[in-house]
Write an enzyme that holds these catalytic residues in place. Structure first.
Site, short mmCIF file in Angstrom:
data_model
loop_
_atom_site.label_atom_id
_atom_site.label_comp_id
_atom_site.label_asym_id
_atom_site.label_seq_id
_atom_site.Cartn_x
_atom_site.Cartn_y
_atom_site.Cartn_z
CB CYS A 1 -15.19 12.32 -40.29
SG CYS A 1 -14.18 12.83 -40.38
NE ARG B 1 -20.46 13.75 -36.53
CZ ARG B 1 -20.45 12.84 -35.14
NH1 ARG B 1 -21.92 12.35 -34.99
NH2 ARG B 1 -19.97 11.86 -36.36
CD1 TRP C 1 -13.71 19.28 -38.71
CD2 TRP C 1 -11.89 18.05 -36.97
NE1 TRP C 1 -13.00 20.57 -37.04
CE2 TRP C 1 -12.36 19.55 -36.71
CE3 TRP C 1 -11.25 17.83 -36.68
CZ2 TRP C 1 -11.28 19.46 -35.60
CZ3 TRP C 1 -10.14 17.51 -35.64
CH2 TRP C 1 -10.56 18.99 -34.95
CG ASN D 1 -17.22 9.12 -39.42
OD1 ASN D 1 -16.82 10.07 -40.97
ND2 ASN D 1 -17.87 9.38 -38.78
N GLY D 2 -13.19 8.35 -37.73
CA GLY D 2 -12.20 7.30 -37.27
C GLY D 2 -10.75 7.52 -37.41
CD GLU E 1 -9.08 23.49 -17.53
OE1 GLU E 1 -8.32 24.48 -17.52
OE2 GLU E 1 -9.55 23.91 -18.66
CE LYS F 1 -13.29 24.12 -18.30
NZ LYS F 1 -12.17 23.98 -18.86
CD GLU G 1 -14.51 28.35 -19.94
OE1 GLU G 1 -14.21 28.60 -20.61
OE2 GLU G 1 -13.39 27.17 -19.60
CG HIS H 1 2.80 34.30 1.89
ND1 HIS H 1 3.73 34.56 2.56
CD2 HIS H 1 2.88 32.99 1.54
CE1 HIS H 1 4.50 33.49 2.99
NE2 HIS H 1 3.72 32.57 2.55
CE LYS I 1 -14.17 25.09 -28.10
NZ LYS I 1 -14.04 24.28 -27.10
O1 M6R Z 1 -8.53 27.49 -29.02
P1 M6R Z 1 -7.10 27.48 -28.01
O2 M6R Z 1 -6.86 26.40 -27.30
O3 M6R Z 1 -6.25 28.13 -28.49
O4 M6R Z 1 -7.90 28.29 -27.08
C1 M6R Z 1 -7.35 28.90 -25.66
C2 M6R Z 1 -7.91 29.75 -24.57
O5 M6R Z 1 -9.49 30.40 -25.63
C3 M6R Z 1 -9.07 28.36 -24.48
O6 M6R Z 1 -8.71 27.33 -23.57
C4 M6R Z 1 -9.95 28.89 -23.61
O7 M6R Z 1 -9.79 28.95 -22.46
C5 M6R Z 1 -11.55 27.88 -23.10
N1 M6R Z 1 -12.70 28.61 -23.06
C6 M6R Z 1 -11.36 27.03 -22.03
O8 M6R Z 1 -12.62 26.14 -21.65
#
Ligand code: M6R
Length: 608
Positions: free
Chosen positions: A2, A27, A75, A101-102, A481, A485, A488, A504, A603
């Site tokens: 927000c 934001r 938001w 906000n909060g 994960e 990171k 990507e 293996h 995103k």
């Molecule tokens: O909005 P979601 O959590 O469903 O999105 C899933 C993936 O697209 C998302 O986690 C993607 O892998 C990210 N870019 C990872 O950083």
């Protein structure tokens, strides 16, 4: 997140408020509203959707006369995006207007209390309790009403407040949610973030926790929670607009990584009551929890990795069998779902096409569904039978960090609750787990403060071709994960492997100098993973180990060690992921990649 803007001075307030809110659009928000004192009463205008709708409704503010006002972009957290939930919120006489906000953590308790006093609520928000509480405590002195309100509410807040009875004044308060005050020659401003005021002033005061500010057109005063006046120094802002949007951070990803301690607090604190997990919001009876035969976790990308961690936690702590599926696989593989199974869909956006289709598939088969979702009112949140929100706020960087951390917290809470109800956890164990959870935000802060060391290390690997991440059990989930990171945002090829699986096949890829990040947070598996590390180093790998403080044995096997603070074995992911996020960020930065918007990625993936 927000956004708040407030103005009092000699110019018409509404256009200034709209302009300030437009600087906070980055934001994320779903509705907006303005309250302006027009010389007689407080006028209110709200609109769902883009700020443009509110601008059109008010003819760019022209239809709202008056030189004192507050504005807000919301938001959604408590209550779906709608006009009635949009801020500002009024007291019953419409003489006190509030933007917030909060999160007010004890709002349900306060709402009940106020309803008992005859107050009626017109929204689903937590914010409305603030407007009514101020009304309840107001006896002619706004400061007294504000301080009494502050003593009653728990949680985080940045508030802008107008009292009709004090038309020449604007009030601002904060606790754990940012708020600034700006001094300009034509009046004074408040805002949740610097960009909203930069057009008018670069001279700002940062309101600290539990401080109150009173602004008139000419003066600004500050008070503490006891209502005593305090002195504050102003700061000259020399950031450009771009840097200001990021709160002075170079990238949204870095800012969001630094927001993780607060995200963890926001997701955790409202759900812990007297050393018990309170997830009444799900409307799940103990009987229903006891009857669960199997859990299916379905998600994509990082949310899938969070789900992979949950498999270990649910199975280990609550002894419920768990399958974890990629949503794109689950929806087409004709999964076997039984009557007493629970399907958990994890998603930051709540709009990921595959996750949404998987949810619908599960529902079509008559199975109970639960969404762990960040965006309130999103498709998955609306369509799942139950929803548990992660309170991470909007995430702007494509690479998720804070939403992933919030997903982990939601999973831990569910696992503890399920384990407790099913008799797998004693009262003492629950208390000790919750104490460990409460320590996570500070421990994450501590790890973030170590960023220079990781940056230094990352700079050595900006030309790496391949990087491997290895671990066993939960450490394998963390590795997945960590690996995503890195690839990507830095475009370096990387893979995650269960450490025991290397020999293996994968170990043939190890050459002199290949970087392997090994995660060792599970004490029972230290020795096994150390053996794997030795296999790797003897074939030329350079091993970076991420392990618990105290596991000094690792120093004999690994080349570089990052220690994380001690926590319960189920919660280590929340700590071990921090150095891996920082590592990826600094490799990407060093390579000159577009950190926040990596190539080929979106995103929110709303197509199959
Ligand atoms: O909005 P979601 O959590 O469903 O999105 C899933 C993936 O697209 C998302 O986690 C993607 O892998 C990210 N870019 C990872 O950083």
């Amino acid at each position: 997140m927000c956004g708040i803007v407030g103005y009092i001075g000699v110019s018409q307030a509404a256009p200034i408020l709209l302009d300030g809110l437009s600087k906070l659009e980055y934001r994320g928000y779903d509705s907006a509203g303005l309250a302006v004192y027009d010389g007689d009463k407080i006028q209110l205008q709200k609109a769902t959707g883009r700020l443009k709708v509110l601008s059109e409704l008010t003819h760019d503010g022209a239809t709202m006369p008056g030189v004192a006002g507050i504005g807000h972009t919301r938001w959604a957290t408590h209550g779906a995006p709608s006009n009635s939930n949009a801020h500002p919120h009024f007291n019953r006489e419409e003489t006190i207007a509030v933007v917030h906000n909060g999160i007010i953590e004890n709002y349900l308790k306060l709402k009940k209390y106020l309803e008992g006093k005859g107050y009626q609520f017109t929204s689903d928000t937590d914010t409305e309790v603030v407007a009514h509480l101020l009304d309840y405590y107001y006896k002619g002195d706004p400061i007294e009403a504000i301080t009494r309100m502050m003593h009653r509410v728990e949680g985080s807040y940045a508030l802008g407040i107008l009292f009709q009875a004090h038309p020449g004044l604007l009030y601002a308060v904060r606790k754990d949610s940012p708020l600034i005050v700006g001094r300009s020659k034509d009046g004074n401003l408040i805002a949740s973030d610097v960009p909203a005021v930069l057009k008018y002033t670069r001279n700002v005061y940062f309101i600290e926790n539990e401080e109150i500010s009173i602004l008139s057109g000419e003066d600004i005063c500050f008070y503490n929670v006891d209502g005593e006046e305090i002195q504050k120094e102003s700061t000259a802002i020399d950031w450009d607009m771009n840097a200001a949007e990021k709160g002075g951070y170079e990238h949204f990803m870095l800012k969001e990584m630094y927001e993780q301690p607060q995200t963890v607090r926001d997701t955790l604190n409202p759900r812990i009551k007297e050393y018990n997990v309170d997830i009444e919001e799900l409307g799940m009876t103990d009987e229903e929890i006891r009857s669960i035969q199997k859990i299916h976790i379905v998600a994509c990308g990082s949310a899938y990795h969070a789900g992979f961690t949950a498999k270990y936690v649910f199975e280990g702590m609550a002894r419920i069998p768990v399958d974890v599926d990629l949503a794109s696989e689950f929806r087409y593989r004709n999964p076997i779902l039984q009557e007493h199974d629970l399907v958990i869909i994890i998603s930051q956006s709540g709009e990921t096409a595959d996750s949404l289709a998987a949810l619908r598939e599960a529902k079509n088969r008559g199975v109970q569904t639960l969404g762990i979702v960040n965006v309130v009112g999103s498709s998955i949140a609306r369509e799942a039978d139950r929803v548990m929100y992660t309170w991470a706020g909007p995430e702007i960087a494509v690479a998720t960090t804070k939403a992933y951390s919030a997903q982990l917290i939601a999973e831990y809470l569910l696992a503890i609750k399920f384990a407790q109800v099913r008799g797998e956890l004693t009262k003492e164990e629950t208390t000790s787990y919750l104490k460990d959870l409460h320590k996570l935000p500070e421990q994450i802060e501590m790890l973030l403060s170590n960023k220079e060391k990781i940056q230094h290390f990352a700079n050595r690997y900006i030309s790496a071709k391949d990087v491997f991440f290895v671990g066993r059990g939960i450490d394998y989930a963390i590795s997945m994960e960590g690996s995503l990171k890195l690839k990507e945002i830095s475009y370096i090829h990387s893979e995650a492997y269960a450490a025991g699986e290397l020999k293996h096949g994968t170990i043939s890829l190890i050459e002199e100098g290949t970087l392997v990040a090994a995660v060792l947070t599970q004490e029972a598996l230290y020795k096994k993973t150390i053996s794997n590390i030795v296999e790797l180093t003897s074939r030329g790998a350079f091993v970076l180990a991420v392990t618990n403080t105290g596991n000094t044995e690792i120093e004999k096997a690994a080349d570089y060690v990052i220690y994380i603070p001690q926590t319960n074995r189920w919660f280590t992911n929340s700590l071990a992921i921090i150095p891996l996020q920082l590592f990826s960020y600094y490799v990407s930065l060093g390579k000159g990649c577009d950190v926040d918007k990596p190539r080929n990625l979106a995103k929110s993936v709303t197509v199959e």
